[in-house]
Motif scaffolding. Structure first.
Motif, mmCIF file in Angstrom:
data_model
loop_
_atom_site.group_PDB
_atom_site.id
_atom_site.type_symbol
_atom_site.label_atom_id
_atom_site.label_comp_id
_atom_site.label_asym_id
_atom_site.label_seq_id
_atom_site.Cartn_x
_atom_site.Cartn_y
_atom_site.Cartn_z
ATOM 1 N N ARG A 10 50.921 56.575 46.023
ATOM 2 C CA ARG A 10 50.958 57.851 46.802
ATOM 3 C C ARG A 10 49.837 58.929 46.004
ATOM 4 O O ARG A 10 49.556 59.700 46.762
ATOM 5 C CB ARG A 10 52.287 58.554 46.497
ATOM 6 N N GLU A 11 49.584 58.649 44.808
ATOM 7 C CA GLU A 11 48.601 59.666 44.244
ATOM 8 C C GLU A 11 47.195 59.290 44.684
ATOM 9 O O GLU A 11 46.833 58.205 44.316
ATOM 10 C CB GLU A 11 48.878 59.658 42.553
ATOM 11 N N ALA A 12 46.470 60.306 45.177
ATOM 12 C CA ALA A 12 45.334 60.167 45.723
ATOM 13 C C ALA A 12 44.148 59.591 44.518
ATOM 14 O O ALA A 12 43.464 58.648 44.862
ATOM 15 C CB ALA A 12 44.745 61.359 46.349
ATOM 16 N N ALA A 13 44.406 60.025 43.555
ATOM 17 C CA ALA A 13 43.299 59.742 42.356
ATOM 18 C C ALA A 13 43.647 58.180 42.200
ATOM 19 O O ALA A 13 42.791 57.381 41.704
ATOM 20 C CB ALA A 13 43.511 60.517 41.274
ATOM 21 N N LEU A 14 44.721 57.840 41.785
ATOM 22 C CA LEU A 14 45.209 56.796 41.405
ATOM 23 C C LEU A 14 44.922 55.484 42.521
ATOM 24 O O LEU A 14 44.334 54.460 42.321
ATOM 25 C CB LEU A 14 46.665 56.479 41.008
ATOM 26 N N ARG A 15 45.235 55.979 43.675
ATOM 27 C CA ARG A 15 44.728 55.024 45.079
ATOM 28 C C ARG A 15 43.344 54.829 44.949
ATOM 29 O O ARG A 15 42.768 53.680 45.065
ATOM 30 C CB ARG A 15 45.333 55.902 46.096
ATOM 31 N N ASP A 16 42.512 56.005 44.680
ATOM 32 C CA ASP A 16 41.001 55.949 44.605
ATOM 33 C C ASP A 16 40.754 54.882 43.632
ATOM 34 O O ASP A 16 39.640 53.895 43.912
ATOM 35 C CB ASP A 16 40.577 57.063 44.660
ATOM 36 N N ALA A 17 41.139 55.117 42.332
ATOM 37 C CA ALA A 17 40.980 54.093 41.291
ATOM 38 C C ALA A 17 41.263 52.695 41.623
ATOM 39 O O ALA A 17 40.514 51.807 41.358
ATOM 40 C CB ALA A 17 41.387 54.456 40.045
ATOM 41 N N ALA A 18 42.498 52.543 42.074
ATOM 42 C CA ALA A 18 42.912 51.144 42.626
ATOM 43 C C ALA A 18 41.871 50.509 43.639
ATOM 44 O O ALA A 18 41.464 49.364 43.643
ATOM 45 C CB ALA A 18 44.331 51.142 43.157
ATOM 46 N N GLU A 19 41.472 51.387 44.601
ATOM 47 C CA GLU A 19 40.547 50.836 45.778
ATOM 48 C C GLU A 19 39.247 50.543 45.011
ATOM 49 O O GLU A 19 38.533 49.513 45.476
ATOM 50 C CB GLU A 19 40.661 51.599 46.803
ATOM 51 N N LEU A 20 38.753 51.218 43.956
ATOM 52 C CA LEU A 20 37.322 51.047 43.304
ATOM 53 C C LEU A 20 37.514 49.734 42.672
ATOM 54 O O LEU A 20 36.555 48.795 43.119
ATOM 55 C CB LEU A 20 37.084 52.179 42.431
ATOM 56 N N TYR A 21 38.404 49.514 41.806
ATOM 57 C CA TYR A 21 38.550 48.270 41.288
ATOM 58 C C TYR A 21 38.774 46.982 41.883
ATOM 59 O O TYR A 21 38.368 45.859 41.810
ATOM 60 C CB TYR A 21 39.535 48.369 39.925
ATOM 61 N N LYS A 32 35.330 46.407 43.400
ATOM 62 C CA LYS A 32 34.689 45.541 42.700
ATOM 63 C C LYS A 32 35.070 44.192 42.222
ATOM 64 O O LYS A 32 34.058 43.164 42.145
ATOM 65 C CB LYS A 32 34.882 46.391 41.142
ATOM 66 N N LEU A 33 36.498 43.934 42.193
ATOM 67 C CA LEU A 33 36.879 42.466 41.933
ATOM 68 C C LEU A 33 36.495 41.676 43.053
ATOM 69 O O LEU A 33 35.989 40.552 42.996
ATOM 70 C CB LEU A 33 38.484 42.506 41.800
ATOM 71 N N SER A 34 36.491 42.252 44.221
ATOM 72 C CA SER A 34 36.356 41.524 45.464
ATOM 73 C C SER A 34 35.028 40.791 45.530
ATOM 74 O O SER A 34 34.652 40.166 46.082
ATOM 75 C CB SER A 34 36.864 42.126 46.752
ATOM 76 N N ARG A 35 34.027 41.395 44.737
ATOM 77 C CA ARG A 35 32.537 41.073 44.744
ATOM 78 C C ARG A 35 32.409 39.754 43.789
ATOM 79 O O ARG A 35 31.264 39.125 43.783
ATOM 80 C CB ARG A 35 31.625 42.205 44.376
ATOM 81 N N LEU A 36 33.422 39.576 43.085
ATOM 82 C CA LEU A 36 33.263 38.610 42.145
ATOM 83 C C LEU A 36 34.301 37.516 41.999
ATOM 84 O O LEU A 36 34.221 36.044 41.784
ATOM 85 C CB LEU A 36 33.661 39.173 40.463
ATOM 86 N N ALA A 37 35.457 37.645 42.996
ATOM 87 C CA ALA A 37 36.531 36.445 43.071
ATOM 88 C C ALA A 37 37.191 36.867 44.593
ATOM 89 O O ALA A 37 36.994 37.988 45.024
ATOM 90 C CB ALA A 37 37.557 37.056 41.873
ATOM 91 N N LEU A 40 45.760 47.044 35.776
ATOM 92 C CA LEU A 40 45.784 45.712 36.211
ATOM 93 C C LEU A 40 44.471 45.365 36.740
ATOM 94 O O LEU A 40 43.797 44.302 36.517
ATOM 95 C CB LEU A 40 46.820 45.303 36.965
ATOM 96 N N LEU A 41 44.001 45.999 37.970
ATOM 97 C CA LEU A 41 42.752 45.861 38.545
ATOM 98 C C LEU A 41 41.777 45.723 37.910
ATOM 99 O O LEU A 41 40.518 45.064 38.015
ATOM 100 C CB LEU A 41 42.791 46.738 39.869
ATOM 101 N N GLU A 42 41.573 46.859 36.942
ATOM 102 C CA GLU A 42 40.655 46.971 36.068
ATOM 103 C C GLU A 42 40.253 45.748 35.249
ATOM 104 O O GLU A 42 39.316 45.286 35.160
ATOM 105 C CB GLU A 42 40.395 48.325 35.284
ATOM 106 N N GLN A 43 41.542 45.369 34.787
ATOM 107 C CA GLN A 43 41.504 44.104 33.703
ATOM 108 C C GLN A 43 41.209 42.977 34.527
ATOM 109 O O GLN A 43 40.462 41.923 33.900
ATOM 110 C CB GLN A 43 42.960 43.948 33.067
#
Length: 157
Positions: free
Chosen positions: A12-23, A26-31, A138-141
């Protein structure tokens, strides 16, 4: 390297949603990574019952043969390199880990039992994080682990 992530509730938090979408991007480009979200238990549901209701929904969405990896305060703490090694080991064993982040009231005992019998319980540390922030971490890790396994310079020792 197939992975899965199963989250309870929308971010629900826009900043956290944006960060989750970013990672996630990035993850989808590698796996190859599948993302599934289940609804939070209704607000009228007593807090003690929420993990059980959400747990049933999680189990219904968990693919057959998935290796459940619960993010849980009772789990083991792994370094980024240890996480990367575990993902590689699951990949080598043709197992697909599904990382599960529960809702605000945690995860059900049924899910914990499933993780203990063929999966894993992973803790991001001894601190308590809101589930939306745990999703971002988690997504960053997972992105970091994929970078390590691909030999990319994102992770610095």
């Amino acid at each position: 390297m197939p992975l899965g992530c199963l989250f309870v509730g929308k971010c629900r938090e826009a900043a956290l949603r944006d960060a989750a979408e970013l990672y996630a991007l990035k993850l989808s480009r590698l796996a190859r990574c599948d993302f599934v979200t289940v609804k939070d238990a209704p607000a009228a549901c007593p807090p003690a019952e929420k993990p059980q209701r959400e747990g049933r929904d999680i189990l219904a969405k968990l693919p057959a043969g998935a290796t459940p990896v619960l993010l849980d305060e009772r789990g083991e703490t792994w370094s980024s390199r240890e996480l990367a090694a575990r993902i590689k080991a699951w990949e080598d064993a043709a197992r697909t880990p599904w990382f599960i982040v529960g809702g605000a009231f945690g995860l059900s005992d049924e899910l914990r039992g499933r993780a203990k019998n063929g999966g894993a319980m992973f803790s991001l540390g001894r601190i308590t994080l809101p589930h939306e922030l745990a999703r971002v971490v988690l997504l960053e890790q997972l992105y970091r682990a994929a970078s390590i396994n691909k030999g990319l310079p994102y992770h610095h020792d």
